[in-house]
Structures are given as structure tokens and as C-alpha cells.
Design a protein around this motif. Structure first.
Motif, PDB file in Angstrom:
ATOM      1  N   GLU A 143       1.964  19.267  -2.349  1.00  0.00           N
ATOM      2  CA  GLU A 143       1.720  19.375  -0.917  1.00  0.00           C
ATOM      3  C   GLU A 143       0.235  19.337  -0.606  1.00  0.00           C
ATOM      4  OE1 GLU A 143       2.705  22.340   2.879  1.00  0.00           O
ATOM      5  OE2 GLU A 143       3.374  22.856   0.844  1.00  0.00           O
ATOM      6  N   VAL A 144      -0.562  20.112  -1.316  1.00  0.00           N
ATOM      7  CA  VAL A 144      -1.991  20.154  -1.034  1.00  0.00           C
ATOM      8  C   VAL A 144      -2.668  18.832  -1.402  1.00  0.00           C
ATOM      9  CG1 VAL A 144      -2.526  21.190  -3.284  1.00  0.00           C
ATOM     10  CG2 VAL A 144      -4.141  21.435  -1.374  1.00  0.00           C
ATOM     11  N   THR A 145      -2.219  18.194  -2.492  1.00  0.00           N
ATOM     12  CA  THR A 145      -2.829  16.934  -2.903  1.00  0.00           C
ATOM     13  C   THR A 145      -2.500  15.816  -1.907  1.00  0.00           C
ATOM     14  OG1 THR A 145      -2.526  17.647  -5.196  1.00  0.00           O
ATOM     15  CG2 THR A 145      -3.156  15.363  -4.838  1.00  0.00           C
ATOM     16  N   THR A 146      -1.270  15.796  -1.442  1.00  0.00           N
ATOM     17  CA  THR A 146      -0.887  14.797  -0.433  1.00  0.00           C
ATOM     18  C   THR A 146      -1.662  15.002   0.854  1.00  0.00           C
ATOM     19  OG1 THR A 146       1.354  14.661  -1.372  1.00  0.00           O
ATOM     20  CG2 THR A 146       1.037  13.844   0.876  1.00  0.00           C
ATOM     21  N   LEU A 147      -1.774  16.259   1.297  1.00  0.00           N
ATOM     22  CA  LEU A 147      -2.523  16.562   2.515  1.00  0.00           C
ATOM     23  C   LEU A 147      -3.982  16.154   2.364  1.00  0.00           C
ATOM     24  CD1 LEU A 147      -2.700  17.882   5.318  1.00  0.00           C
ATOM     25  CD2 LEU A 147      -3.085  20.074   4.164  1.00  0.00           C
ATOM     26  N   TYR A 148      -4.542  16.389   1.175  1.00  0.00           N
ATOM     27  CA  TYR A 148      -5.940  16.026   0.948  1.00  0.00           C
ATOM     28  C   TYR A 148      -6.134  14.508   1.030  1.00  0.00           C
ATOM     29  CZ  TYR A 148     -10.346  15.169  -1.449  1.00  0.00           C
ATOM     30  OH  TYR A 148     -11.610  14.725  -1.777  1.00  0.00           O
ATOM     31  N   ARG A 191       0.842  -1.186   0.000  1.00  0.00           N
ATOM     32  CA  ARG A 191       0.000   0.000   0.000  1.00  0.00           C
ATOM     33  C   ARG A 191       0.881   1.241   0.000  1.00  0.00           C
ATOM     34  NH1 ARG A 191      -5.421   0.841   2.128  1.00  0.00           N
ATOM     35  NH2 ARG A 191      -5.745   3.047   2.587  1.00  0.00           N
ATOM     36  N   LEU A 192       0.712   2.090  -0.996  1.00  0.00           N
ATOM     37  CA  LEU A 192       1.525   3.294  -1.119  1.00  0.00           C
ATOM     38  C   LEU A 192       0.977   4.398  -0.228  1.00  0.00           C
ATOM     39  CD1 LEU A 192       2.049   3.359  -4.999  1.00  0.00           C
ATOM     40  CD2 LEU A 192       3.524   2.351  -3.264  1.00  0.00           C
ATOM     41  N   THR A 193       1.865   5.250   0.223  1.00  0.00           N
ATOM     42  CA  THR A 193       1.461   6.398   1.019  1.00  0.00           C
ATOM     43  C   THR A 193       0.877   7.483   0.118  1.00  0.00           C
ATOM     44  OG1 THR A 193       3.638   7.437   0.845  1.00  0.00           O
ATOM     45  CG2 THR A 193       3.283   5.881   2.668  1.00  0.00           C
ATOM     46  N   GLY A 194       0.296   8.505   0.741  1.00  0.00           N
ATOM     47  CA  GLY A 194      -0.286   9.590  -0.040  1.00  0.00           C
ATOM     48  C   GLY A 194       0.739  10.292  -0.906  1.00  0.00           C
ATOM     49  N   TYR A 213      -8.429  12.718   3.721  1.00  0.00           N
ATOM     50  CA  TYR A 213      -9.574  11.935   3.235  1.00  0.00           C
ATOM     51  C   TYR A 213      -9.501  10.508   3.774  1.00  0.00           C
ATOM     52  CZ  TYR A 213     -13.127  10.223  -0.014  1.00  0.00           C
ATOM     53  OH  TYR A 213     -14.264   9.675  -0.549  1.00  0.00           O
ATOM     54  N   GLU A 214      -8.302   9.945   3.801  1.00  0.00           N
ATOM     55  CA  GLU A 214      -8.138   8.586   4.317  1.00  0.00           C
ATOM     56  C   GLU A 214      -8.511   8.504   5.792  1.00  0.00           C
ATOM     57  OE1 GLU A 214      -4.623   5.173   4.697  1.00  0.00           O
ATOM     58  OE2 GLU A 214      -4.143   7.203   4.035  1.00  0.00           O
ATOM     59  N   ALA A 215      -8.171   9.544   6.547  1.00  0.00           N
ATOM     60  CA  ALA A 215      -8.449   9.535   7.990  1.00  0.00           C
ATOM     61  C   ALA A 215      -9.908   9.844   8.299  1.00  0.00           C
ATOM     62  CB  ALA A 215      -7.541  10.542   8.693  1.00  0.00           C
ATOM     63  N   ARG A 216     -10.534  10.700   7.493  1.00  0.00           N
ATOM     64  CA  ARG A 216     -11.872  11.176   7.838  1.00  0.00           C
ATOM     65  C   ARG A 216     -12.999  10.457   7.094  1.00  0.00           C
ATOM     66  NH1 ARG A 216     -12.133  17.735   8.541  1.00  0.00           N
ATOM     67  NH2 ARG A 216     -10.449  17.964  10.047  1.00  0.00           N
ATOM     68  N   VAL A 217     -12.762  10.105   5.845  1.00  0.00           N
ATOM     69  CA  VAL A 217     -13.846   9.621   5.000  1.00  0.00           C
ATOM     70  C   VAL A 217     -13.724   8.136   4.710  1.00  0.00           C
ATOM     71  CG1 VAL A 217     -15.131   9.962   2.855  1.00  0.00           C
ATOM     72  CG2 VAL A 217     -14.008  11.920   3.972  1.00  0.00           C
ATOM     73  N   SER A 218     -12.670   7.745   4.004  1.00  0.00           N
ATOM     74  CA  SER A 218     -12.525   6.346   3.604  1.00  0.00           C
ATOM     75  C   SER A 218     -11.051   6.023   3.419  1.00  0.00           C
ATOM     76  CB  SER A 218     -13.277   6.083   2.288  1.00  0.00           C
ATOM     77  OG  SER A 218     -12.985   4.787   1.798  1.00  0.00           O
ATOM     78  N   ASP A 219     -10.640   4.870   3.935  1.00  0.00           N
ATOM     79  CA  ASP A 219      -9.254   4.434   3.755  1.00  0.00           C
ATOM     80  C   ASP A 219      -9.135   3.361   2.678  1.00  0.00           C
ATOM     81  OD1 ASP A 219     -10.514   2.369   5.019  1.00  0.00           O
ATOM     82  OD2 ASP A 219      -8.935   2.030   6.518  1.00  0.00           O
ATOM     83  N   LYS A 220     -10.172   3.207   1.851  1.00  0.00           N
ATOM     84  CA  LYS A 220     -10.114   2.224   0.777  1.00  0.00           C
ATOM     85  C   LYS A 220      -9.022   2.626  -0.204  1.00  0.00           C
ATOM     86  CE  LYS A 220     -12.991  -0.364  -2.465  1.00  0.00           C
ATOM     87  NZ  LYS A 220     -14.340  -0.546  -3.032  1.00  0.00           N
ATOM     88  N   TYR A 221      -8.085   1.723  -0.426  1.00  0.00           N
ATOM     89  CA  TYR A 221      -6.890   2.061  -1.208  1.00  0.00           C
ATOM     90  C   TYR A 221      -7.234   2.403  -2.657  1.00  0.00           C
ATOM     91  CZ  TYR A 221      -2.255   1.639  -3.274  1.00  0.00           C
ATOM     92  OH  TYR A 221      -1.104   1.882  -3.958  1.00  0.00           O
TER      93      TYR A 221
END
Length: 408
Positions: free
Chosen positions: A231-236, A213-216, A240-248
Motif C-alpha cells: 500500500e505505501v509503495t503504491t501510494l509513493y 504502461r503499468l499502473t503503480g 511521485y508520478e504526479a508530483r515529480v516525474s511521470d517517466k515510466y
């Protein structure tokens, strides 16, 4: 247990027959064998030492590797066995970790029967009991696979020199190739239940071929996002993984679709240096580019000039991206505050009038045609027909199948 720790050091020391037999004699006294069998174990160790004396290698471990290739294979075939207890010498050296065997050599070894003879306080005995308790929760497979799963776990511990199953890594599972196909999936599920692997269980090729599994940040890098927007895309993606869905798969698709927009901005609007500088007119310029790009990358031989639903999914993903960061930027001390545009640059009205409605209607018509074709091929039994269509076309009981069969 100090004698067992001392025994481990012999593997890389210079081979000394006298020291080997002296150590095995002390170890055998700790084994859970009968008083009649312990002298036989010592005798078998002497026969094994006779074979090691004739082999090359300066250390005990080097001579053992030579023993596996040259002597053991002959003994296994029934040639030159020193006695009927020809395996008992290895039964002392391997579980006590005086040597490290190869995974191929362990293939035919009843490793669980060897481990249970060690003292109760030995780490391998404790891990054997742990595996036996955990495998009881794997109820979707048979007794043979559960037995092999436990043995495979012990094999990994012996080959890698681990004292605990919690030390097992993902790469260690690849040691169990097709020769150990029985029980490998059950072992994977057992390790997941114990928390060794922080994932759901995998089977077969999914375990061997799937990339990690690759990181953001890695997803953003592979997608080709220009440097000033990473930077902004990685942060998003991380948020999103923490708040909404962690589905890879969802995160991977988001990185790819958002990257299309950032590459367009990088090529066509070089004055836009930051995410906060994106305006609605930039998105309006992007829509024709997305439509043209989607027609180029479409799969299949039936390439047409009509608008593709692919471009619509890219824009929906972009709309979600800006909506999320603008909403999250309103929170106290939000890390998205420097990246949020003054207004959401894309909304529902932005996507009207570009042919996406017709593209979605064509998709619905294609799905409906598929359902009708499936209905014609189904059995005449209305119970089977209703049950099958209920899974692929919604509420089948609300449809008049006799009427649908003559449509088109």
C-alpha cells in the motif's frame, strides 16, 4: 443519412439479391458521381450480385468473405472480369459499409478515392478531412508517407466499423503490419497530435512490442513487494508520478529497488509490520545484504569481491523514498502520515564507510579511461576532435589533449 444506416444492417441479414440491388440503387443517387457514371455503378453492382449468387453463405457478409477468397483474386489477376469496371460494385458496398472487408483485401484499394465520392455529410468524409488537416503537421516525412497514413487511417475505420478516428485503439495499429509499413509511423504521430493516444508517437517495433504502461499497483506486484508494504509503495509511486516525474522507466526502477529492501525486511525482520516501524538499525542491517545481493546479480564475466556501485544506487533510492514520505507526511491531511517513520532511517552518514566511495572512484576511472581511448582514435584535426569530445567528456576546450594523450 438514414439510407446509409439501413445499408449497414444488410451485412448480417439473409442474402437477398433484389434487396441488395434496390439498396445500392438508392445509395448511388447520393454518391458524388456524374450523371453518366451512376448508371455504370448500378450495372457494376449487378455484375457483383451475379458473383455473390454463386457463392456459399446465408448472409451477405458470409458471401462477401467467400467472394474475397474465390472471385476477387481471379478478377485481380485478370481472369473472368465481368467488365472494365469490375471494381465499381465493391466501390459501392465497401464505403457504404454494406459489408466489412478484411484488412488484406483493402491493401490494393485506393480507399481515399472511394471515400471522397460519398456525400459531404457522411462521417467517413468528415474523418477523411480531419486526417488530411492533421497530417499537415507531420513535417518529418514525405508526401507519400503522409498519403499512406491517411489511407491507413481510413482502412482501420472500415475494418473496425468506426465512425471516428477517436475510436481507434492501440491494438488497431497492429492491423497495419509490414505490408503497410509506409505511413504507419506518420499515422501514429497524427493520432497522437489529435489526442487519440495519450502518449508520444512511437515507431516500428516500439509500437508493436512494447508492453502497455503499468499502473503503480501493477509495478509493485511485479517487483515482488510483500503484501504488508504494497500500500505505501503504491501510494509513493503514484504520488511521485504526479508530483515529480511521470517517466515510466524511473517509476519501474524505483519499484524494483525499493522491493529489495522490503523483501529483506520481510525475511530478516518479521517483527516490522508497518513502514512506520522501520528504524535506522534495520537499514544498517540491510547494507551488507544489499552489497552481497548486488555481487550476485551483477552482469558480465568479471565478477569480483569488491563493492559494487549497484548496491549504492539501491540505497540512494531507499534514502529518497523515506525522505519523500517523511516530508509529504507533514502536509495537512496527508495520506502518508500513517506510514512515515519517527525519523528518516537512512541519510548520507549511513552510507559512509562501506566502500561505496571506492566503487564510485572506480567508475569515474573507467569512464576517464574510455574518454582517453576515444581521444586516441579521433582524427588529427583539432576541430573535429574538440567537437566530438565536447559531447562525451564535458568542456573539451578546457582540456590539454596533447598532454592527455601521453597519460597512462
Amino acid at each position: 443519412m438514414n439510407i446509409f444506416e439501413e445499408a449497414k444492417k444488410l451485412a448480417n441479414q439473409r442474402y437477398n439479391r433484389a434487396k441488395l440491388l434496390s439498396t445500392t440503387g438508392t445509395l448511388i443517387t447520393r454518391f458524388r458521381f456524374s450523371a453518366q457514371d451512376k448508371p455504370r455503378l448500378q450495372l457494376a453492382c449487378g455484375r457483383l450480385a451475379d458473383a455473390l449468387d454463386r457463392l456459399s453463405g446465408s448472409t451477405l457478409q458470409q458471401r462477401w468473405h467467400d467472394f474475397e477468397k474465390r472471385i476477387w483474386m481471379k478478377w485481380k489477376a485478370g481472369t473472368g472480369r465481368p467488365s472494365s469496371l469490375w471494381t465499381w460494385g465493391a466501390r459501392v458496398l465497401v464505403p457504404t459499409r454494406m459489408i466489412v472487408p478484411s484488412i488484406e483485401w483493402l491493401h490494393d484499394v485506393r480507399v481515399n478515392q472511394w471515400i471522397v465520392r460519398l456525400p459531404e455529410e457522411h462521417p467517413l468524409v468528415e474523418q477523411h478531412q480531419l486526417l488530411l488537416r492533421a497530417i499537415g503537421g507531420v513535417t518529418w516525412t514525405g508526401a507519400r508517407n503522409r498519403h499512406e497514413a491517411v489511407c491507413n487511417g481510413l482502412r482501420i475505420l472500415l475494418v473496425r466499423g468506426y465512425d471516428s478516428v477517436r475510436q481507434i485503439q492501440e491494438e488497431d495499429m497492429k492491423l497495419l503490419h509490414h505490408r503497410w509499413s509506409h505511413g504507419t509511423d506518420a499515422l501514429d504521430a497524427t493520432l497522437c497530435s489529435l489526442g487519440v493516444f495519450a502518449r508520444t508517437p512511437r515507431r516500428g517495433s516500439a509500437r508493436h512490442n512494447r508492453r502497455r504502461r503499468l499502473t503503480g499497483s501493477e509495478l509493485v506486484d511485479i517487483a515482488g513487494v510483500p503484501q504488508r508494504f504494497r500500500e505505501v509503495t503504491t501510494l509513493y509511486l503514484e504520488t511521485y508520478e504526479a508530483r515529480v516525474s511521470d517517466k515510466y522507466r524511473t517509476l519501474r526502477q524505483k519499484s524494483i529497488k525499493i522491493a529489495h529492501f522490503w523483501r529483506f525486511i520481510h525475511e530478516k525482520h518479521r517483527s516490522v509490520k508497518y513502514c512506520s516501524a522501520v528504524l535506522p538499525r534495520h537499514v544498517r542491517d540491510y547494507i551488507p545484504y544489499a552489497i552481497a545481493r548486488a555481487s550476485v546479480v551483477q552482469r558480465g564475466l568479471q565478477a569480483r569481491e569488491e563493492v559494487r556501485p549497484t548496491a549504492y544506487t539501491w540505497l540512494i533510492e531507499l534514502r529518497t523514498f523515506f525522505s519523500d514520505i517523511c516530508a509529504w507526511a507533514t502536509e495537512t491531511d496527508s495520506p502518508f502520515a500513517p506510514f512515515a517513520p519517527r525519523t528518516i532511517p537512512v541519510n548520507r552518514h549511513t552510507l559512509l564507510g562501506h566502500g561505496f566511495e571506492k566503487a564510485r572512484a572506480r567508475t569515474r576511472a573507467r569512464i576517464t579511461a574510455t574518454v582517453l581511448d576515444l581521444e586516441r582514435e579521433m582524427p588529427k584535426d583539432p576541430r573535429l576532435r574538440s567537437s566530438a569530445l565536447d559531447g562525451c567528456s564535458g568542456r573539451a576546450e578546457d582540456r590539454d589533449f596533447s598532454r592527455l594523450s601521453v597519460v597512462r
